[in-house]
Design an enzyme around this catalytic site. Structure first.
Site, PDB file in Angstrom:
ATOM      1  N   GLY A 143     -77.649  44.411 -51.526  1.00  0.00           N
ATOM      2  CA  GLY A 143     -77.564  44.609 -50.230  1.00  0.00           C
ATOM      3  C   GLY A 143     -78.586  45.267 -49.634  1.00  0.00           C
ATOM      4  O   GLY A 143     -79.662  45.849 -50.024  1.00  0.00           O
ATOM      5  N   HIS A 191     -68.051  43.464 -60.977  1.00  0.00           N
ATOM      6  CA  HIS A 191     -69.442  43.804 -60.446  1.00  0.00           C
ATOM      7  C   HIS A 191     -69.459  45.366 -60.110  1.00  0.00           C
ATOM      8  O   HIS A 191     -69.262  45.668 -59.121  1.00  0.00           O
ATOM      9  CB  HIS A 191     -69.682  42.956 -59.188  1.00  0.00           C
ATOM     10  N   CYS A 208     -78.559  39.335 -56.306  1.00  0.00           N
ATOM     11  CA  CYS A 208     -78.945  39.861 -55.080  1.00  0.00           C
ATOM     12  C   CYS A 208     -78.713  41.275 -54.884  1.00  0.00           C
ATOM     13  O   CYS A 208     -78.072  41.791 -55.659  1.00  0.00           O
ATOM     14  CB  CYS A 208     -78.071  38.877 -54.359  1.00  0.00           C
ATOM     15  N   CYS A 228     -77.424  47.023 -56.061  1.00  0.00           N
ATOM     16  CA  CYS A 228     -76.797  46.286 -56.988  1.00  0.00           C
ATOM     17  C   CYS A 228     -77.840  45.875 -57.929  1.00  0.00           C
ATOM     18  O   CYS A 228     -77.513  45.543 -58.978  1.00  0.00           O
ATOM     19  CB  CYS A 228     -76.415  45.036 -56.507  1.00  0.00           C
TER      20      CYS A 228
END
Length: 398
Positions: free
Chosen positions: A387, A355, A385, A94
């Site tokens: 993953g 996203h 954040c 991400c």
């Protein structure tokens, strides 16, 4: 190399409207999405000779389908830039789009480049199914296929089970840990939609969002102007269905398609563009955390980035915190008591806007740059954040 670090400026930042999964952008290949924003970015600075671009950095999370074979380089070629312009693709899940910005800025800062493009792209709609090669030829039995759209697949059996929980379960764990209830999550989601709808209505995205050729999509596709607390409350938990779940489709970010790109330069590059910069790139930081608590990754990354920049939470004018889940975002805010929450995602967040994994970090960075330019001065922060347990943060100044 130079004997000192050069200042790095963001001259411009663009993005596509973000499409929903299977929606308006689902017919567009990811390399075409990337080429489109790259072409739009360059065309907005007519004084710049594209041959002067030293490198193109693009974040891409999947890379298993039409975005294979270095989508950054493919975007350069498809956009019609000179073949002498190189391109490299980076993957920090991400955080990939922001990682691209950081790597481009670093190259400029140390003198390896003067002008660079950074961005990110993802088509979650077009992410393919994949399968392992069979151990021997012509297997007689069925073969397992995996979706590459999102999350774990082909997990190494040596990974502890608690590290490989689904992203939604990770959000549920944070909700438990920080006492974040369903009502608070839904209220956070509602604010995201309202802020995004208002920003679009007020024309705040007019100078930032560029169209996608051949597609009629004038606004981010997942924004729900008419949603309400009552409507969100009717949605059932997705990841825990035993009556103890709080995370729903309404208080989570959707699956999306889209791309974003930024033009970064040093002082010489700034003169070559003939433009005033939106913002200057400041400090960045990346940190790791237990994978199941990935959503709290931004907390330490922000602390470190601000420390490097000589800033504190109270110095910030605007913050873009990627809303992977409302529970995840609220868990971060719980740990930033010195931050005014009204400064966070003032033009809507990922729950409403979307996203598209590899593009989000570039979108967030561009959003902060445009907001600082509109304000005229100040310090901004972009963070998300990641993953598998990471956090990434970038400070911008104007």
């Amino acid at each position: 190399m130079t004997d000192r670090l050069r200042d790095v400026y963001i001259v411009d930042a663009v993005r596509t409207p973000l499409g929903k999964y299977g929606g308006a952008l689902s017919g567009v290949r990811p390399d075409d999405l990337a080429a489109g924003v790259l072409s739009s970015l360059v065309s907005r600075t007519p004084e710049l000779d594209p041959a002067l671009i030293d490198d193109v950095f693009f974040g891409d999370t999947n890379g298993a389908g039409e975005d294979n074979r270095d989508v950054a380089r493919m975007a350069v070629l498809l956009a019609g830039l000179p073949v002498t312009v190189p391109g490299t693709t980076v993957n920090r899940l991400c955080g990939s789009g922001m990682e691209a910005v950081i790597q481009a800025a670093r190259a400029i800062a140390v003198g390896d480049a003067s002008i660079a493009v950074a961005g990110g792209v993802e088509s979650m709609s077009r992410a393919p199914w994949v399968m392992n090669k069979p151990e021997r030829g012509f297997p007689a039995g069925h073969q397992q296929m995996y979706s590459t759209t999102l999350g774990w697949r082909m997990v190494n059996p040596r990974m502890p089970d608690e590290w490989t929980v689904g992203l939604g379960e990770g959000a549920e764990l944070l909700a438990e840990k920080y006492g974040i209830g369903r009502d608070e999550q839904d209220a956070f989601a509602l604010t995201s939609h309202r802020n995004a709808a208002r920003a679009w209505a007020e024309g705040l995205y007019d100078g930032e969002v560029v169209p996608v050729d051949g597609v009629e999509l004038s606004r981010d596709e997942c924004i729900r102007d008419s949603t309400s607390v009552e409507a969100l409350a009717k949605l059932k938990p997705v990841f825990r269905t035993d009556g103890n779940g709080t995370v729903t489709a309404g208080n989570s970010s959707p699956l999306n398609d889209g791309a974003a790109a930024l033009l970064l330069v040093d002082e010489d590059g700034l003169r070559a563009t003939g433009r005033e910069p939106l913002a200057r790139v400041g400090a960045s930081a990346v940190t790791g955390i237990e994978p199941q608590y990935f959503g709290s990754g931004p907390v330490e990354a922000v602390r470190r980035a601000l420390k490097k920049a000589g800033r504190e939470l109270g110095d910030l004018r605007t913050v873009e915190l990627n809303e992977a889940f409302a529970a995840q975002s609220l868990a971060c805010l719980r740990q930033w008591p010195g931050l005014d929450p009204s400064l966070v995602n003032p033009r809507g967040g990922a729950i409403a806007i979307g996203h598209p994994l590899g593009a989000s970090g570039a979108r967030l960075t561009g959003a902060v740059a445009h907001q600082l330019a509109a304000a005229g001065s100040g310090t901004g922060l972009a963070t998300l954040c990641i993953g598998v347990g990471q956090g990434l943060a970038l400070v911008l100044e104007r």
